[in-house]
Design an enzyme around this catalytic site. Structure first.
Site, mmCIF file in Angstrom:
data_model
loop_
_atom_site.group_PDB
_atom_site.id
_atom_site.type_symbol
_atom_site.label_atom_id
_atom_site.label_comp_id
_atom_site.label_asym_id
_atom_site.label_seq_id
_atom_site.Cartn_x
_atom_site.Cartn_y
_atom_site.Cartn_z
ATOM 1 N N CYS A 138 0.819 -1.213 0.000
ATOM 2 C CA CYS A 138 0.000 0.000 0.000
ATOM 3 C C CYS A 138 0.855 1.266 0.000
ATOM 4 C CB CYS A 138 -0.890 0.049 1.240
ATOM 5 S SG CYS A 138 -1.433 -1.524 1.887
ATOM 6 N N CYS A 151 -5.268 -2.234 -1.281
ATOM 7 C CA CYS A 151 -6.239 -3.282 -1.651
ATOM 8 C C CYS A 151 -7.229 -2.766 -2.695
ATOM 9 C CB CYS A 151 -6.986 -3.753 -0.415
ATOM 10 S SG CYS A 151 -5.921 -4.507 0.832
ATOM 11 N N SER A 194 -13.587 -4.506 8.393
ATOM 12 C CA SER A 194 -12.830 -4.093 7.216
ATOM 13 C C SER A 194 -13.800 -3.701 6.118
ATOM 14 C CB SER A 194 -11.964 -5.269 6.749
ATOM 15 O OG SER A 194 -11.527 -5.074 5.429
#
Length: 573
Positions: free
Chosen positions: A55, A200, A476
Site C-alpha cells: 500500500c 487493496c 474491514s
C-alpha cells in the site's frame, strides 16, 4: 515560477525571515538550499511511505515527484514521513488494536511536523486505510492550503482465470478450515492475489476514503482511482505540487472546501459505491477537525436517500482499476449531480466548484462499472445506519450485494475476537446464530479492531448469508454479509451489548434501520445491576493513552475536542 509570494503573513516567516532567524536559515544552507529558495513558501510533502506493505511502497516516490510541481509553482518542497499500520497484516491478532489508533498518531505527527517547522502548505500522500483520513484530518486541523493524494490501488491478481483480491485469500482460509479448499490451492492463491504495489483493490476502506478525497474536494479531479503502478501517478503528484501553490496564492484553505455540504456529498459517494463502513468513523473525525457537527446519524441520513450504483467488490464485480478505466469518481458523480444527489456549489482544490469540475465530464454509457442513478443496482445505498435497544448510540452495516436485509437469531456471545474466530474455525457456529463480539470498542479493545478474519472465515464456511455478526468493534471494508459494527454505547461503557447473554433473541432490520435486543426491561435492569466494568491488558503505552482520551464511535472515535474548542488556527500564526 508563476507567483511572487510575500512571506510576511505566512507561517514560514518564523523560521526564515529577518536577522533574528539567521540560526534557522543556517540549517537550510547546510542542506544546500540557496538564499532565493529560502525566500519561497515552505511546502510540507507528508508521506506515509514505508516498507510495511505494498500500500505504501510507492508513496515516497510520488512525494518526491511532487517537488517539481512545488518548485514550478514558486515554493520550496520539504518532504517528511509518518507511520502507517497496515490492516491486512495487522488483521486477526492483537496488532489490529494499533490500527485505528494509528489514524490519530498520523494526524498528530503531521500536525507536529508542520507546526515545528512552520510550513505554509501541505501535500499529503497516503496509501493504507487509516493513513487517508489521518492525513485529511491533519489538513483540516492545520488549515493551511493543502491537497490530498492517494498512492493508488493495487492491480487485481489472477487465479483460475478470474480477478482476485486479498479478501479472496481471507475467505479461502475459511474454506480450508471447512475442508473445501486444499492447502495447495490456498498457497497458490496467496502468491498471486497481490501482484505488486498499491492498496487493496476493492471498495474497501482505502479506496472508499480515496473517493471521499475527491468527493469532498480535497483531491484533484479523477486523481485517486489511478492504480499505483500507472505512470499517471507521477503526473498527478507533480500536478498536486503545482496546484498547491495556486492555493497558497489564493489563500484557499481546507475548511473553505470541506463544508457541511461537502461532507454530505462525501457520505453520498460512500453509499453509492457500497463503500466501507469505516467511513462512518472517518467522516465524523474529519468534521471534528473543522468544527462541523457531523456524526454517524448524519452519515446514515445521507445514506438513506442514495442509490447504490457502483458495482464494486466486495459486494459487486469490479475493482478500483475498473472504476478508473470507466471514468473514475467524477464519472460516478456525474450521474449523481445530474439527478440532484450532490451539491455542485461546493469549492474544490481546483479553485472551481464541484459542479464546474463535473461539467467537463461526459457520461460514458458503454462502461459497465457505474450504473446510471435512474437504473441503480439498488434504490438505497450500499451502507445503512441502524439504531435500537441494542444500539442506542447507533450502529452500521454494509448491505451492498446482500440479498437478505432482515435477520432474527439467537445470540452467541464472545468477549473478544479470538474467541469468536476459534468457534468459527472449530465449526461450532450454526445457521440462525447472531455472533456478538464485545469489549472490542474504542475504549474496551482498546482500539476498535476490525473483524475481517472472522467474517471472511464465515463466508469460507458457507455461513455468510445464514448468520449475523454484531460488534462494538468494526469491520474491514472487505467484509461482506450481515455484519453490524460500531454498536454503541460500547460494552466497556456498560452499553446494552454488555448485557447480552447466550440465547437472547436479536432482531435486525436494515430496511427499517433498526437493531433490537428482545429482552424485557426488568431482566436487563437486573443484568445491569450485576455488570462490572472490565480492565483490559493495556495499562501503559499508546493504547492506554488512547483508551483514556477516545470518544464514542458515533462521533468518530476522536481523541480531542476539535476546532470547536481551538483558540487559534495554525495557518494564522
Amino acid at each position: 515560477m508563476t507567483h511572487q509570494f510575500d512571506k510576511a503573513r505566512l507561517p514560514s516567516r518564523h523560521v526564515s525571515v529577518g536577522p533574528e532567524r539567521a540560526p534557522h536559515r543556517s540549517y537550510y544552507y547546510a542542506m544546500g538550499i540557496a538564499e532565493e529558495d529560502i525566500a519561497r513558501p515552505f511546502v510540507g510533502l507528508a508521506s506515509a511511505g514505508n516498507d510495511s506493505a505494498p500500500c505504501n511502497t510507492m508513496l515516497d516516490f510520488q512525494a518526491d515527484a511532487a517537488r517539481a510541481g512545488v518548485i514550478e509553482g514558486g515554493g520550496m518542497p520539504r518532504r517528511f514521513n509518518t507511520i502507517t499500520v497496515t490492516d491486512g497484516i495487522a488483521m486477526g491478532h492483537q496488532g489490529m488494536k494499533a490500527s485505528l489508533v494509528s489514524r490519530e498518531v498520523i494526524a498528530d505527527s503531521v500536525e507536529l511536523s508542520v507546526r515545528g517547522h512552520c510550513y505554509d502548505a501541505l501535500v499529503a500522500f497516503a496509501g493504507c486505510d487509516k493513513s487517508l483520513p489521518g492525513m485529511m484530518m491533519a489538513m483540516l486541523r492545520l488549515n493551511v492550503p493543502s491537497i490530498f493524494v492517494y498512492g493508488g490501488s493495487i492491480l487485481p491478481g489472477r487465479f483460475e482465470d478470474r480477478d482476485v483480491t486479498v479478501v479472496d485469500v481471507f475467505e479461502a482460509v475459511g474454506r480450508y478450515a471447512a475442508g473445501t479448499c486444499p492447502l495447495h490451492d490456498l498457497t497458490a492463491l496467496e502468491k498471486v492475489a497481490c501482484p505488486g504495489h498499491g492498496a487493496c483493490g476493492g471498495q474497501f476502506t482505502a479506496n472508499t476514503m480515496a473517493c471521499v478525497g475527491e468527493a469532498i474536494g480535497l483531491s484533484l479531479p479523477n486523481s485517486n482511482m489511478a492504480p499505483a503502478p500507472y505512470r499517471s501517478r507521477e503526473e498527478i503528484a507533480v500536478a498536486a505540487g503545482r496546484q498547491v501553490m495556486e492555493l497558497v496564492a489564493r489563500n484557499l484553505r481546507p475548511r473553505d472546501i470541506a463544508t457541511r455540504a461537502a461532507f454530505i456529498n462525501a457520505a453520498r459517494v460512500v453509499a453509492a459505491t457500497g463503500g466501507s463502513t469505516n467511513a462512518a468513523l472517518h467522516l465524523p473525525s474529519m468534521a471534528n477537525e473543522a468544527g462541523i457537527d457531523f456524526d454517524l446519524f448524519d452519515v446514515a441520513e445521507a445514506f438513506k436517500s442514495t442509490p447504490y450504483v457502483a458495482d464494486l467488490k466486495p459486494g459487486g464485480k469490479y475493482v478500483a482499476k475498473d472504476m478508473y478505466e470507466a471514468g473514475g469518481v467524477y464519472m460516478l458523480m456525474k450521474t449523481m449531480l445530474d439527478n440532484d444527489l450532490l451539491d455542485g456549489n461546493c469549492m474544490t482544490v481546483t479553485g472551481r466548484t464541484l459542479g464546474e469540475n463535473i461539467a467537463e465530464v461526459t457520461w460514458n454509457p458503454d462502461q459497465k462499472v457505474i450504473y446510471d442513478v435512474k437504473t441503480p443496482l439498488s434504490p438505497t445505498g450500499g451502507v445503512v445506519g441502524l439504531r435500537g435497544t441494542l444500539a442506542p448510540d447507533g450502529a452500521i452495516v454494509k448491505v451492498a450485494g446482500m440479498k437478505r436485509l432482515q435477520f432474527t437469531g439467537t445470540a452467541r456471545v464472545f468477549d473478544c475476537e479470538e474467541e469468536a474466530f476459534a468457534a468459527v474455525e472449530a465449526r461450532t457456529i450454526t445457521e440462525g446464530t447472531v455472533l456478538v463480539i464485545r469489549y472490542e470498542g474504542p475504549k474496551g479493545g482498546p482500539g476498535m479492531r476490525e473483524m475481517l478474519s472472522t467474517t471472511a472465515a464465515l463466508y469460507g464456511l458457507g455461513l455468510g448469508e445464514s448468520v449475523a455478526l454484531i460488534t462494538d468493534g468494526r469491520f474491514s471494508g472487505g467484509t461482506r454479509g450481515f455484519c453490524i459494527g460500531h454498536v454503541g454505547p460500547e460494552a466497556a461503557e456498560g452499553g446494552p451489548i454488555a448485557l447480552v447473554e447466550n440465547g437472547d433473541i436479536i432482531t435486525i432490520d436494515a430496511e427499517a434501520g433498526t437493531i433490537d435486543l428482545d429482552v424485557p426491561a426488568d431482566v436487563l435492569a437486573e443484568r445491569r445491576a450485576r455488570w462490572q466494568p472490565r480492565t483490559n491488558d493495556y495499562q501503559s503505552g499508546a493504547l492506554w493513552r488512547y483508551a483514556k482520551t477516545v470518544g464514542p464511535a458515533y462521533q468518530g472515535a476522536v481523541t480531542h475536542p476539535g476546532a470547536k474548542m481551538e483558540r487559534h488556527v495554525y495557518a494564522d500564526i
